[in-house]
Design a protein around this motif. Structure first.
Motif, PDB file in Angstrom:
ATOM      1  N   PHE A  20      84.325 141.440  19.980  1.00  0.00           N
ATOM      2  CA  PHE A  20      85.547 142.102  20.133  1.00  0.00           C
ATOM      3  C   PHE A  20      85.208 143.356  19.935  1.00  0.00           C
ATOM      4  O   PHE A  20      85.992 144.313  20.365  1.00  0.00           O
ATOM      5  CB  PHE A  20      86.214 141.521  19.187  1.00  0.00           C
ATOM      6  CG  PHE A  20      86.779 139.944  19.140  1.00  0.00           C
ATOM      7  CD1 PHE A  20      87.346 139.560  20.366  1.00  0.00           C
ATOM      8  CD2 PHE A  20      86.552 138.969  18.213  1.00  0.00           C
ATOM      9  CE1 PHE A  20      87.796 138.379  20.462  1.00  0.00           C
ATOM     10  CE2 PHE A  20      87.032 137.768  18.262  1.00  0.00           C
ATOM     11  CZ  PHE A  20      87.623 137.347  19.590  1.00  0.00           C
ATOM     12  N   LEU A  21      84.395 143.861  19.091  1.00  0.00           N
ATOM     13  CA  LEU A  21      84.069 145.327  19.015  1.00  0.00           C
ATOM     14  C   LEU A  21      83.750 145.911  20.448  1.00  0.00           C
ATOM     15  O   LEU A  21      84.110 146.897  20.701  1.00  0.00           O
ATOM     16  CB  LEU A  21      82.818 145.464  18.130  1.00  0.00           C
ATOM     17  CG  LEU A  21      82.373 146.986  17.982  1.00  0.00           C
ATOM     18  CD1 LEU A  21      83.331 148.119  17.241  1.00  0.00           C
ATOM     19  CD2 LEU A  21      80.900 146.971  17.076  1.00  0.00           C
ATOM     20  N   ASP A  22      83.041 145.224  21.249  1.00  0.00           N
ATOM     21  CA  ASP A  22      82.891 145.851  22.541  1.00  0.00           C
ATOM     22  C   ASP A  22      84.075 146.024  23.405  1.00  0.00           C
ATOM     23  O   ASP A  22      83.986 146.710  24.586  1.00  0.00           O
ATOM     24  CB  ASP A  22      81.786 145.166  23.324  1.00  0.00           C
ATOM     25  CG  ASP A  22      80.413 144.947  22.567  1.00  0.00           C
ATOM     26  OD1 ASP A  22      79.998 146.051  21.791  1.00  0.00           O
ATOM     27  OD2 ASP A  22      79.720 144.055  22.783  1.00  0.00           O
ATOM     28  N   ARG A  23      85.113 145.580  22.937  1.00  0.00           N
ATOM     29  CA  ARG A  23      86.416 145.806  23.890  1.00  0.00           C
ATOM     30  C   ARG A  23      87.235 146.740  23.203  1.00  0.00           C
ATOM     31  O   ARG A  23      88.277 147.021  23.871  1.00  0.00           O
ATOM     32  CB  ARG A  23      87.054 144.439  23.946  1.00  0.00           C
ATOM     33  CG  ARG A  23      86.238 143.570  24.509  1.00  0.00           C
ATOM     34  CD  ARG A  23      86.686 141.935  23.970  1.00  0.00           C
ATOM     35  NE  ARG A  23      87.836 141.196  24.656  1.00  0.00           N
ATOM     36  CZ  ARG A  23      88.426 140.486  24.557  1.00  0.00           C
ATOM     37  NH1 ARG A  23      87.819 139.492  24.118  1.00  0.00           N
ATOM     38  NH2 ARG A  23      89.398 139.945  25.372  1.00  0.00           N
ATOM     39  N   VAL A  24      86.761 147.373  22.104  1.00  0.00           N
ATOM     40  CA  VAL A  24      87.803 148.516  21.495  1.00  0.00           C
ATOM     41  C   VAL A  24      88.059 149.773  22.331  1.00  0.00           C
ATOM     42  O   VAL A  24      86.940 150.162  23.102  1.00  0.00           O
ATOM     43  CB  VAL A  24      87.207 149.041  20.184  1.00  0.00           C
ATOM     44  CG1 VAL A  24      85.924 149.765  20.310  1.00  0.00           C
ATOM     45  CG2 VAL A  24      88.161 149.476  19.215  1.00  0.00           C
ATOM     46  N   GLY A  26      89.826 149.442  25.028  1.00  0.00           N
ATOM     47  CA  GLY A  26      90.000 149.038  26.371  1.00  0.00           C
ATOM     48  C   GLY A  26      91.281 148.383  26.548  1.00  0.00           C
ATOM     49  O   GLY A  26      92.247 148.140  25.793  1.00  0.00           O
ATOM     50  N   PRO A  27      91.797 148.154  27.671  1.00  0.00           N
ATOM     51  CA  PRO A  27      92.995 147.141  27.967  1.00  0.00           C
ATOM     52  C   PRO A  27      93.172 146.152  27.476  1.00  0.00           C
ATOM     53  O   PRO A  27      94.084 145.340  27.032  1.00  0.00           O
ATOM     54  CB  PRO A  27      93.000 147.219  29.465  1.00  0.00           C
ATOM     55  CG  PRO A  27      91.558 147.274  30.005  1.00  0.00           C
ATOM     56  CD  PRO A  27      90.804 148.190  29.034  1.00  0.00           C
ATOM     57  N   ASP A  28      92.004 145.196  27.163  1.00  0.00           N
ATOM     58  CA  ASP A  28      92.063 144.143  26.441  1.00  0.00           C
ATOM     59  C   ASP A  28      91.370 144.060  24.893  1.00  0.00           C
ATOM     60  O   ASP A  28      90.840 143.302  24.354  1.00  0.00           O
ATOM     61  CB  ASP A  28      90.955 142.921  27.112  1.00  0.00           C
ATOM     62  CG  ASP A  28      89.645 143.491  27.098  1.00  0.00           C
ATOM     63  OD1 ASP A  28      89.296 144.616  26.884  1.00  0.00           O
ATOM     64  OD2 ASP A  28      88.706 142.785  27.899  1.00  0.00           O
ATOM     65  N   ASP A  29      91.642 145.311  24.351  1.00  0.00           N
ATOM     66  CA  ASP A  29      91.208 145.412  22.707  1.00  0.00           C
ATOM     67  C   ASP A  29      92.137 144.466  21.994  1.00  0.00           C
ATOM     68  O   ASP A  29      93.394 144.532  21.891  1.00  0.00           O
ATOM     69  CB  ASP A  29      91.676 147.152  22.533  1.00  0.00           C
ATOM     70  CG  ASP A  29      91.115 147.358  21.124  1.00  0.00           C
ATOM     71  OD1 ASP A  29      90.848 146.433  20.348  1.00  0.00           O
ATOM     72  OD2 ASP A  29      91.301 148.538  20.787  1.00  0.00           O
ATOM     73  N   LEU A  30      91.382 143.733  21.182  1.00  0.00           N
ATOM     74  CA  LEU A  30      92.037 142.673  20.292  1.00  0.00           C
ATOM     75  C   LEU A  30      91.873 143.260  18.760  1.00  0.00           C
ATOM     76  O   LEU A  30      92.440 142.564  18.014  1.00  0.00           O
ATOM     77  CB  LEU A  30      91.452 141.562  20.398  1.00  0.00           C
ATOM     78  CG  LEU A  30      91.550 140.623  21.634  1.00  0.00           C
ATOM     79  CD1 LEU A  30      90.936 139.342  21.800  1.00  0.00           C
ATOM     80  CD2 LEU A  30      92.955 140.444  22.068  1.00  0.00           C
TER      81      LEU A  30
END
Length: 316
Positions: A20-24, A26-30
């Motif tokens: 999840f950290l790797d999506r911070v 971005g458009p799919d940031d959780l």
């Protein structure tokens, strides 16, 4: 020197949380707690050298270890000279520590703004983020973080201002009513990364009013029958027409007809109201309502600007 540390023990593996950290940003940031806070938006996928920020705070990615850490270096023009970073630190196979650290020197006006406001806003944001981390890991916090009284006051004072603007000339408004006896429009800047879906904005503006506005509407419902004016339920804000960037809401009643337009432009969102007064009751009713109408619309629009979700829906 500012050294600010937040950390949370998360009952999930470092590999799961690190993904999840790797999506911070971005458009799919959780992780990032938008829309309650201004979204973190990066100009490209997470990697060293990518620019981004949240609200007025700007920075550059200067280090990224996939699944483990990301370091951002502040743009010094914001008044912070240093970095903030996220780390995912394994504890064992079933748990890890998520840590956020700021190490920076304040400069210029930030020397005053940090201790008075920014520090408290930052602490509240990061604790909300930690709650999201736990929730996305499948273990919602037993006691979610709560904003302090001071944070609530600062947030309220720093919401985007809604300003009066000319009523836009759009195809929907042009044919909204057979005659327009009163009209106005108010706009707020489109928040960075916010959705441009006018239906989402319309819901945020009209179906999530602050308490004092909801109380006024309830009082209106109780009083209008006494003077022979139709009551109106939630259908008063039902969509009656839409395009890709505008939605038109409203209703026709015996005393007046009104339409509210929510228009999403490239850099702002405009809420316009047009009214057709049918008779003397309508004119008397509008003579009272028009005194409160600007304050109500400004408040609802400012509130919506702080709550609308990001442009691209998150995906798990």
């Amino acid at each position: 020197m500012v050294v600010n540390v937040h950390e949370r023990l998360v009952p999930a593996s470092a590999s799961r949380v690190g993904a999840f950290l790797d999506r911070v940003g971005g458009p799919d940031d959780l992780w990032w707690p938008a829309p309650a806070w201004p979204a973190m938006v990066l100009e490209a996928p997470l990697a060293a050298g990518v620019l981004g920020g949240h609200g007025p705070i700007r920075y550059r990615v200067t280090e990224h270890v996939p699944g483990r850490s990301v370091v951002f270096t502040f743009d010094e023009r914001v008044g912070l000279r240093g970095t903030h970073r996220f780390d995912v630190v394994p504890r064992d196979e079933r748990s890890c520590v998520v840590r956020h650290v700021i190490e920076a020197r304040t400069t210029g006006a930030m020397r005053l703004v940090w201790p008075l406001a920014m520090r408290w806003l930052h602490d509240a944001l990061v604790e909300d983020l930690m709650d999201r981390v736990e929730t996305e890991a499948g273990h919602p916090p037993a006691r979610p973080a709560r904003w302090s009284w001071w944070v609530r006051q600062v947030r309220r004072a720093t919401r985007p201002r809604a300003t009066a603007v000319p009523v836009p000339s759009t195809a929907l408004l042009a044919q909204a009513l057979p005659q327009v006896d009163a009209s106005d429009a108010f706009a707020v800047p489109l928040p960075k990364g916010a959705t441009r879906d006018p239906l989402v904005w319309a819901d945020a503006v009209f179906h999530q009013p602050p308490v004092w506005v909801a109380s006024l509407m309830a009082a209106r419902q109780a009083v209008v029958r006494l003077v022979g004016i139709d009551r109106a339920g939630s259908e008063v804000f039902d969509p009656v027409a839409r395009t890709d960037d505008e939605v038109l809401l409203g209703i026709d009643q015996s005393h007046l007809g009104f339409r509210a337009s929510v228009l999403c432009e490239p850099e702002r969102v405009v809420v316009s109201t047009v009214v057709n007064l049918h008779n003397r009751r309508g004119r008397l009713y509008w003579a009272v309502v028009r005194r409160l109408h600007p304050a109500v619309v400004r408040t609802m629009l400012r509130r919506a600007a702080a709550r609308v979700p990001r442009e691209t829906a998150t995906a798990r």
